[in-house]
Write a protein that holds these residues in place. Structure first.
Motif, PDB file in Angstrom:
ATOM      1  N   GLU A  29       0.735  -1.246  -0.112  1.00 64.88           N
ATOM      2  CA  GLU A  29       0.127   0.093   0.116  1.00 64.88           C
ATOM      3  C   GLU A  29       0.810   1.211   0.035  1.00 64.88           C
ATOM      4  OE1 GLU A  29      -3.088   1.212   3.229  1.00 64.88           O
ATOM      5  OE2 GLU A  29      -3.613  -0.721   2.123  1.00 64.88           O
ATOM      6  N   ARG A  64     -13.195   1.977 -11.397  1.00 57.26           N
ATOM      7  CA  ARG A  64     -12.744   1.159  -9.981  1.00 57.26           C
ATOM      8  C   ARG A  64     -11.326   1.671  -9.667  1.00 57.26           C
ATOM      9  NH1 ARG A  64     -15.358  -4.255 -10.880  1.00 57.26           N
ATOM     10  NH2 ARG A  64     -17.179  -4.175  -9.653  1.00 57.26           N
ATOM     11  N   GLU A  67     -11.404   5.186  -8.710  1.00 56.48           N
ATOM     12  CA  GLU A  67     -11.931   5.540  -7.549  1.00 56.48           C
ATOM     13  C   GLU A  67     -10.824   5.307  -6.471  1.00 56.48           C
ATOM     14  OE1 GLU A  67     -15.034   2.554  -7.191  1.00 56.48           O
ATOM     15  OE2 GLU A  67     -16.521   3.782  -7.888  1.00 56.48           O
ATOM     16  N   VAL A  68      -9.779   4.371  -6.763  1.00 57.93           N
ATOM     17  CA  VAL A  68      -8.886   4.340  -5.773  1.00 57.93           C
ATOM     18  C   VAL A  68      -7.809   5.506  -5.975  1.00 57.93           C
ATOM     19  CG1 VAL A  68      -6.710   2.871  -5.251  1.00 57.93           C
ATOM     20  CG2 VAL A  68      -8.710   1.837  -5.827  1.00 57.93           C
ATOM     21  N   ALA A  70      -8.416   8.338  -6.803  1.00 57.36           N
ATOM     22  CA  ALA A  70      -9.171   9.622  -6.325  1.00 57.36           C
ATOM     23  C   ALA A  70      -9.064   9.608  -4.507  1.00 57.36           C
ATOM     24  CB  ALA A  70     -10.695   9.625  -6.737  1.00 57.36           C
ATOM     25  N   GLN A  71      -9.229   8.390  -4.155  1.00 59.09           N
ATOM     26  CA  GLN A  71      -9.148   8.287  -2.567  1.00 59.09           C
ATOM     27  C   GLN A  71      -7.733   8.581  -2.326  1.00 59.09           C
ATOM     28  OE1 GLN A  71     -11.708   7.760  -0.854  1.00 59.09           O
ATOM     29  NE2 GLN A  71     -10.412   7.963   0.985  1.00 59.09           N
ATOM     30  N   ILE A  72      -6.794   8.042  -2.907  1.00 60.12           N
ATOM     31  CA  ILE A  72      -5.263   8.483  -2.468  1.00 60.12           C
ATOM     32  C   ILE A  72      -5.090   9.961  -2.645  1.00 60.12           C
ATOM     33  CG2 ILE A  72      -2.900   8.205  -3.315  1.00 60.12           C
ATOM     34  CD1 ILE A  72      -3.626   5.215  -4.231  1.00 60.12           C
ATOM     35  N   THR A  74      -7.246  12.376  -2.684  1.00 61.09           N
ATOM     36  CA  THR A  74      -7.849  13.092  -1.607  1.00 61.09           C
ATOM     37  C   THR A  74      -7.395  12.627  -0.100  1.00 61.09           C
ATOM     38  OG1 THR A  74     -10.050  12.845  -2.855  1.00 61.09           O
ATOM     39  CG2 THR A  74     -10.201  13.403  -0.494  1.00 61.09           C
ATOM     40  N   MET A  75      -6.955  11.699   0.141  1.00 62.38           N
ATOM     41  CA  MET A  75      -6.402  11.306   1.558  1.00 62.38           C
ATOM     42  C   MET A  75      -5.212  12.208   1.775  1.00 62.38           C
ATOM     43  SD  MET A  75      -5.154   7.517   2.510  1.00 62.38           S
ATOM     44  CE  MET A  75      -3.842   7.271   1.242  1.00 62.38           C
ATOM     45  N   LYS A  81     -11.559  16.517  -3.447  1.00 63.81           N
ATOM     46  CA  LYS A  81     -13.078  15.926  -3.927  1.00 63.81           C
ATOM     47  C   LYS A  81     -13.886  15.579  -2.811  1.00 63.81           C
ATOM     48  CE  LYS A  81     -12.125  14.217  -8.428  1.00 63.81           C
ATOM     49  NZ  LYS A  81     -12.904  13.418  -9.386  1.00 63.81           N
TER      50      LYS A  81
END
Length: 81
Positions: A29, A64, A67-68, A70-72, A74-75, A81
């Motif tokens: 990760e 999919r 989405e990952v 975007a999550q990274i 944003t995090m 977003k």
């Protein structure tokens, strides 16, 4: 992995390889997050148009994977977003 990409297609292929390697447990990760963040920092104009992913990325990467990504982003507070 390169840090600078000539086209959006090359960028999409690289993101696909990174995410697929993560899903196949070939990278952890931490490596995934670092690689995606580095790609964004060096190629933000090829990755996003406005507040959305470019059409080429949507077509090449799929929902999919993006989405990952975007999550990274944003995090890591790289996008809001």
């Amino acid at each position: 992995m390169k840090l600078f990409y000539k086209t959006q297609r090359e960028l999409a292929n690289s993101l696909n390889e990174i995410l697929d390697a993560y899903w196949e447990s070939k990278i952890n990760e931490e490596v995934l997050i670092k690689n995606v963040s580095d790609i964004y920092l060096n190629n933000s104009k090829k990755l996003l148009k406005g507040n959305d992913f470019t059409t080429v990325l949507k077509q090449q990467c799929g929902k999919r994977r993006l989405e990952v990504v975007a999550q990274i982003l944003t995090m890591n507070k790289l996008i809001g977003k």
